[in-house]
Design a protein around this motif. Sequence first.
Motif, PDB file in Angstrom:
ATOM      1  N   GLN A  32       0.778  -1.239   0.061  1.00  0.00           N
ATOM      2  CA  GLN A  32      -0.003   0.076   0.028  1.00  0.00           C
ATOM      3  C   GLN A  32       0.742   1.307   0.114  1.00  0.00           C
ATOM      4  N   PRO A  33       0.327   2.222  -0.776  1.00  0.00           N
ATOM      5  CA  PRO A  33       1.392   3.455  -0.887  1.00  0.00           C
ATOM      6  C   PRO A  33       1.021   4.327   0.512  1.00  0.00           C
ATOM      7  N   TYR A  34       1.993   5.197   1.056  1.00  0.00           N
ATOM      8  CA  TYR A  34       1.752   5.946   2.350  1.00  0.00           C
ATOM      9  C   TYR A  34       0.653   7.022   1.925  1.00  0.00           C
ATOM     10  N   PRO A  35      -0.121   7.199   2.921  1.00  0.00           N
ATOM     11  CA  PRO A  35      -0.950   8.240   2.437  1.00  0.00           C
ATOM     12  C   PRO A  35      -0.076   9.605   2.710  1.00  0.00           C
ATOM     13  N   LYS A  36      -0.627  10.817   1.999  1.00  0.00           N
ATOM     14  CA  LYS A  36       0.243  11.914   1.391  1.00  0.00           C
ATOM     15  C   LYS A  36       1.170  12.442   2.388  1.00  0.00           C
ATOM     16  N   TYR A  37       0.823  12.909   3.648  1.00  0.00           N
ATOM     17  CA  TYR A  37       1.805  13.473   4.688  1.00  0.00           C
ATOM     18  C   TYR A  37       2.811  12.514   4.875  1.00  0.00           C
ATOM     19  N   ILE A  38       2.222  11.155   5.159  1.00  0.00           N
ATOM     20  CA  ILE A  38       3.286  10.385   5.832  1.00  0.00           C
ATOM     21  C   ILE A  38       4.378  10.124   4.623  1.00  0.00           C
ATOM     22  N   GLY A  39       4.036   9.760   3.323  1.00  0.00           N
ATOM     23  CA  GLY A  39       4.932   9.578   2.449  1.00  0.00           C
ATOM     24  C   GLY A  39       5.957  10.698   2.363  1.00  0.00           C
ATOM     25  N   GLN A  40       5.568  11.817   2.433  1.00  0.00           N
ATOM     26  CA  GLN A  40       6.359  13.065   2.378  1.00  0.00           C
ATOM     27  C   GLN A  40       7.451  13.012   3.539  1.00  0.00           C
ATOM     28  N   ILE A  41       6.927  12.731   4.769  1.00  0.00           N
ATOM     29  CA  ILE A  41       7.700  12.842   6.056  1.00  0.00           C
ATOM     30  C   ILE A  41       8.832  11.664   5.784  1.00  0.00           C
ATOM     31  N   VAL A  42       8.522  10.371   5.366  1.00  0.00           N
ATOM     32  CA  VAL A  42       9.664   9.392   5.342  1.00  0.00           C
ATOM     33  C   VAL A  42      10.581   9.690   4.002  1.00  0.00           C
ATOM     34  N   GLU A  43      10.100  10.177   2.964  1.00  0.00           N
ATOM     35  CA  GLU A  43      10.804  10.454   2.012  1.00  0.00           C
ATOM     36  C   GLU A  43      12.047  11.316   2.338  1.00  0.00           C
ATOM     37  N   ILE A  44      11.676  12.226   3.038  1.00  0.00           N
ATOM     38  CA  ILE A  44      12.616  13.378   3.479  1.00  0.00           C
ATOM     39  C   ILE A  44      13.590  13.038   4.644  1.00  0.00           C
ATOM     40  N   GLY A  45      13.167  11.868   5.261  1.00  0.00           N
ATOM     41  CA  GLY A  45      13.741  11.194   6.508  1.00  0.00           C
ATOM     42  C   GLY A  45      13.485  11.711   7.862  1.00  0.00           C
ATOM     43  N   GLY A  46      12.288  12.210   8.017  1.00  0.00           N
ATOM     44  CA  GLY A  46      11.726  12.411   9.198  1.00  0.00           C
ATOM     45  C   GLY A  46      10.978  13.810   9.112  1.00  0.00           C
ATOM     46  N   ILE A  47      10.205  13.871  10.216  1.00  0.00           N
ATOM     47  CA  ILE A  47       9.416  15.182  10.349  1.00  0.00           C
ATOM     48  C   ILE A  47      10.194  16.338  10.948  1.00  0.00           C
ATOM     49  N   VAL A  48      11.186  15.934  11.513  1.00  0.00           N
ATOM     50  CA  VAL A  48      12.351  17.001  12.055  1.00  0.00           C
ATOM     51  C   VAL A  48      13.143  17.642  10.703  1.00  0.00           C
ATOM     52  N   GLU A  49      13.507  16.591  10.007  1.00  0.00           N
ATOM     53  CA  GLU A  49      14.087  16.902   8.794  1.00  0.00           C
ATOM     54  C   GLU A  49      12.902  17.862   7.684  1.00  0.00           C
ATOM     55  N   TYR A  50      11.856  17.427   7.721  1.00  0.00           N
ATOM     56  CA  TYR A  50      10.935  18.114   7.040  1.00  0.00           C
ATOM     57  C   TYR A  50      10.640  19.569   7.427  1.00  0.00           C
ATOM     58  N   ILE A  51      10.539  19.701   8.760  1.00  0.00           N
ATOM     59  CA  ILE A  51      10.215  21.187   9.200  1.00  0.00           C
ATOM     60  C   ILE A  51      11.549  22.023   9.042  1.00  0.00           C
ATOM     61  N   ARG A  52      12.793  21.245   9.224  1.00  0.00           N
ATOM     62  CA  ARG A  52      13.831  22.077   9.048  1.00  0.00           C
ATOM     63  C   ARG A  52      14.073  22.795   7.638  1.00  0.00           C
ATOM     64  N   ARG A  53      13.555  22.027   6.583  1.00  0.00           N
ATOM     65  CA  ARG A  53      13.736  22.303   5.221  1.00  0.00           C
ATOM     66  C   ARG A  53      12.569  23.320   4.867  1.00  0.00           C
ATOM     67  N   TYR A  54      11.267  22.963   5.504  1.00  0.00           N
ATOM     68  CA  TYR A  54      10.280  23.781   4.961  1.00  0.00           C
ATOM     69  C   TYR A  54       9.698  24.856   6.033  1.00  0.00           C
ATOM     70  N   GLY A  55      10.179  24.552   7.148  1.00  0.00           N
ATOM     71  CA  GLY A  55       9.806  25.864   8.413  1.00  0.00           C
ATOM     72  C   GLY A  55       8.257  25.428   8.761  1.00  0.00           C
ATOM     73  N   ARG A  56       7.696  24.251   8.363  1.00  0.00           N
ATOM     74  CA  ARG A  56       6.513  23.792   8.873  1.00  0.00           C
ATOM     75  C   ARG A  56       6.050  22.416   8.662  1.00  0.00           C
ATOM     76  N   PRO A  57       5.347  21.793   9.296  1.00  0.00           N
ATOM     77  CA  PRO A  57       4.883  20.347   9.114  1.00  0.00           C
ATOM     78  C   PRO A  57       4.063  20.177   7.692  1.00  0.00           C
ATOM     79  N   PRO A  58       4.284  19.337   7.174  1.00  0.00           N
ATOM     80  CA  PRO A  58       3.593  19.087   5.782  1.00  0.00           C
ATOM     81  C   PRO A  58       2.104  19.425   5.725  1.00  0.00           C
ATOM     82  N   TRP A  59       1.335  19.159   6.789  1.00  0.00           N
ATOM     83  CA  TRP A  59       0.052  19.679   6.863  1.00  0.00           C
ATOM     84  C   TRP A  59      -0.255  21.022   6.343  1.00  0.00           C
ATOM     85  N   GLN A  60       0.506  21.556   7.123  1.00  0.00           N
ATOM     86  CA  GLN A  60       0.430  23.008   7.144  1.00  0.00           C
ATOM     87  C   GLN A  60       0.521  23.569   5.876  1.00  0.00           C
ATOM     88  N   GLU A  61       1.443  23.240   5.040  1.00  0.00           N
ATOM     89  CA  GLU A  61       1.900  23.538   3.660  1.00  0.00           C
ATOM     90  C   GLU A  61       0.455  23.345   2.987  1.00  0.00           C
TER      91      GLU A  61
END
Lengths: 173, 417
Positions: free
Chosen positions: A141-170
């Motif tokens: 099963q593919p990951y749901p949208k936010y989950i896939g984005q978090i895994v792909e980038i290497g974790g939610i901390v990495e995501y926030i460091r890169r974009y300044g916010r968690p994926p759902w806010q974007e």
Amino acid sequence: MIRQGRCWKLGDNISTDHIISGKYKFEAINDINKMLTHLFEEVIPGFHKLVRPGDIVVAGRNFGKGSSREQAPRLLKMAGIGAVVAKSFAHIFYRNSINIGLPVVISRKVPDVTQNGDVIEINLVEGYVKNITRGVMEPIQPYPKYIGQIVEIGGIVEYIRRYGRPPWQEATR
Amino acid sequence: MGLIDRIVSRSLQKDVSPGEIAIVKVDVVYAQDGTAPLIIDVIENELGMGKLAAADRSYLFIDHLAPAPHIAAASAHKRMRRFAEKYGVRLFDAGYGISHQVVVEDGIVRPGMVAVGADSHTPTVGAIGAYATGIGSTDAAIAMVYGELWLRIPETVKIVLSGPIPKGVYGKDIILYMVGEFKTDGMIGKSVEFHGNALKNLTIDSRMTITNMCTEMSAESAIIPVDEVVLRWLDEHGYSIARKVDGEDLGEYVDVIPVEVSRLEPMVAAPPDVDNVATVGEVEGMEVDQVFIGSCTNGRLEDIEVAARIIKNKKISKRVRCIVSPASRRVYRDALKMGYVDVLIEAGCIVAPPTCGPCVGAHMGLLAEGEVAIATTNRNFMGRMGHRESRVYLASPATAAASAIEGRIADPRKYLS
């Protein structure tokens, strides 16, 4: 994301205590590095010396059951484990793995045919897990949208460091 | 739609359904000293956040190693106090009580709320009709910083508890029976919602034991709809419903399972796993070295009361150490007022401050190689309470108290008139 590696095969109901005993968690509570030598010590003696970067854990049902203990997936990732494939996961372990960018894959068939040392491949882009040694492939099963984005980038901390916010806010703003 | 879906839908003002990833606003986020150090690392070092959107909804508890048994714990506690001060988060220091007990008895989590806790036994709190689920440390950090986090809405299994509750059978025996039936992965990916006519005879204390151990069958959450028992409890404590949600059975469950409690006996979970459940008769006579009555599972007033009632005017066996730890300062004070502590001390028990220590093998009564404990806690994995070759049997406070008197696992029914 594609991960390929040598497999460590485990059974059902591997708990967070099996991954890292609570004793060490509490003794080394301020420094996760001190726990690394105790990873899986009751399940696979000498694991921390035998594990190689890119290895994949394949297990049965309810992997990571037990405590909230986020040190469990963090230590697996620190030891170089590239992904965990299991028939089912305990929900906090699953969340923790996603949040720290350790791919976790639910697979019904592959754990049954897999033995220690087999070569396993997971492909999150095309959506399959494959035991290359045994020639067994299974769609995942593919990951749901936010989950896939978090895994792909290497974790939610990495995501926030890169974009300044968690994926759902974007997604909503 | 299950009660949990309705709570989240109500909170978000839009409908959510099982399986969906929802971004949920949390009413309460809490953590304990086993999980908080990593939360602090994530917020301060990994994310470098200077303030928390949910500071006023965040709570830290020093309960696992309380008071500090070694310098590593003392240092972790010191960091927690400094963090709480800096970010304006309320901290409950050693001695106040175990997180899941305190968030309920202090009215921090109230019916209809969404609560997340960096501890796997957070579903305990569902006993008062809140949606409560366990999370990890990064999760808790995100919830504190942003006031929201991603949750997969679980499917709901309805369990109907029916029939009168036999003598010597408590909430603990009911949940041990269920874990034995449904096994440790029986509710994986699901939440459990309780209904049935047996509930009217189960107090908030007993209900919290049941929801607490739903974690042991891998339920993501457990909930009991607000009923007369909850309303009366709220009234007695001066608390109110936070978010009113219709508790009627709307029939949309992935499974409906009847559990007839009238046929149950006192139950024991033998090592090495919680679903290895037997009736007390099957393990009666097993010698024990230690008895522990306490924890988030069974450290409430009702638990201390039944232990004191059984132990009153008797001595505990010379063979055992019997440790009793009320789950909170409030429970401790009430047990003192009621004379239970006096009875227990007179009989030879050690009455300890509130702590998770013995349950997690952290401090306050560890087991040596080959030793056996009977404990009112929730996990009996090999070595959980000490040496890897020590064993833990799980039981109700009544069974534990009877066993303390005899020095072996004993049926509590003969001590209950």
